[in-house]
Design an enzyme around this catalytic site. Structure first.
Site, short mmCIF file in Angstrom:
data_model
loop_
_atom_site.label_atom_id
_atom_site.label_comp_id
_atom_site.label_asym_id
_atom_site.label_seq_id
_atom_site.Cartn_x
_atom_site.Cartn_y
_atom_site.Cartn_z
N TYR A 171 -32.42 15.12 0.20
CA TYR A 171 -33.28 16.10 -0.48
C TYR A 171 -34.02 15.41 -1.63
O TYR A 171 -35.23 15.60 -1.81
CB TYR A 171 -32.43 17.26 -1.00
CG TYR A 171 -33.23 18.40 -1.59
CD1 TYR A 171 -33.94 19.27 -0.77
CD2 TYR A 171 -33.26 18.62 -2.97
CE1 TYR A 171 -34.66 20.33 -1.30
CE2 TYR A 171 -33.99 19.67 -3.51
CZ TYR A 171 -34.68 20.52 -2.67
OH TYR A 171 -35.40 21.57 -3.20
N SER A 208 -39.53 19.32 -6.92
CA SER A 208 -38.30 19.94 -7.39
C SER A 208 -37.84 19.24 -8.66
O SER A 208 -38.31 18.15 -9.00
CB SER A 208 -37.22 19.79 -6.30
OG SER A 208 -35.94 20.21 -6.76
#
Length: 296
Positions: free
Chosen positions: A172, A159
């Site tokens: 995350y 990401s």
């Protein structure tokens, strides 16, 4: 030096490029929606046979139906990537059904918003099990089959949050940084062994998928100045510019070029540049940017 340059050139040439997707077999996790749906459809349009998985069988069945319309072989199975036994069973099934597997796209992932002080350990364990261990299981389960195919590629989705740290997303961030480190180390190992397999780490920025909408958020994010978490989530989603289809195209082109890292979207490219230029100061800039977004 000349010696180091020669060694780098040797590593770059040690793995064959995925010159064509035609008549290859690709396995994709999280294929029920978003990039997970766009990737198999783009691959099927390139005459690549497809094996897909997700925990949502309703949406997975729709992806399978759409991919089959291209005339390629499509198989699907419900797989929880957090379950090692399910992932390994699926990998064996893919090779049994298709005769081989050339690519694994470890794409499945979930989101979670919380401060470090605010999250409970079960929340952290949940996201780590899916976002990180799911990638590890998928990589290790499929890697022997990719080697056996003679031309394989591991594609792991990290990401933008695997490039820089973001407030309210520590768990995350941790999973996506872990995916990045894991994949980069894997790529180097494969090159050193001159394996017929390569690896690419994908860093999407804001993509128009449902991951932000489906992400878990707990009340601790309000401690960061977020007055209304749901309103803030909606505002962030409006900033997403890249479609899942465009993201899939970028990823497939990157894999075909054997890129080590694929940055998807101008936001990913911008944050990557800022982090490189200002490795010690980008966090201060993010504090100011986050406050401007969350205070509204």
């Amino acid at each position: 030096s000349a010696t180091i340059s020669a060694q780098i050139a040797s590593l770059r040439s040690s793995s064959d490029l995925m010159k064509s997707y035609s008549n290859k077999v690709a396995a994709i996790t999280g294929a029920g929606s978003g990039m997970g749906r766009s990737l198999p459809l783009k691959l099927a349009a390139r005459n690549c046979h497809i094996a897909i998985s997700d925990v949502d069988m309703h949406h997975l069945s729709e992806t399978a139906r759409l991919a089959a319309s291209y005339g390629v072989k499509v198989t699907s199975r419900r797989v929880d990537v957090a379950n090692k036994e399910e992932v390994y069973a699926w990998a064996a099934e893919v090779v049994h059904d298709h005769g081989k597997c050339n690519l694994i796209f470890n794409n499945a992932g979930v989101g979670f918003g919380s401060t470090v002080e605010g999250f409970d350990y079960p929340d952290a364990e949940w996201i780590v099990q899916i976002n990180f261990w799911g990638v590890v299981y998928g990589t290790k389960a499929f890697l022997p089959h990719l080697r056996a195919s003679g031309e394989g590629h591991v594609v792991n989705t990290s990401s933008l949050f695997g490039l820089v740290g973001f407030p309210g997303h520590s768990t995350y961030n941790a999973t996506k940084f872990a995916v990045r480190g894991f994949t980069e180390a894997l790529r180097i190992e494969l090159e050193m062994m001159r394996a017929p397999v390569s690896a690419t780490c994908v860093h999407p920025g804001g993509i128009k998928t449902n991951i932000a909408r489906a992400a878990r958020i707990n009340a601790s994010v309000c401690d960061l100045g977020i007055k209304d978490p749901e309103k803030s989530r909606a505002r962030v989603e409006k900033m997403f510019r890249v479609t899942a289809d465009d993201a899939a195209e970028t990823i497939l082109r990157g894999v075909q070029k054997n890129q080590r890292r694929v940055l998807v979207g101008n936001d990913a490219k911008a944050y990557d540049l800022v982090q490189r230029l200002l490795p010690g100061r980008y966090q201060w800039l993010l504090v100011k940017a986050a406050r401007s977004v969350t205070s509204a």
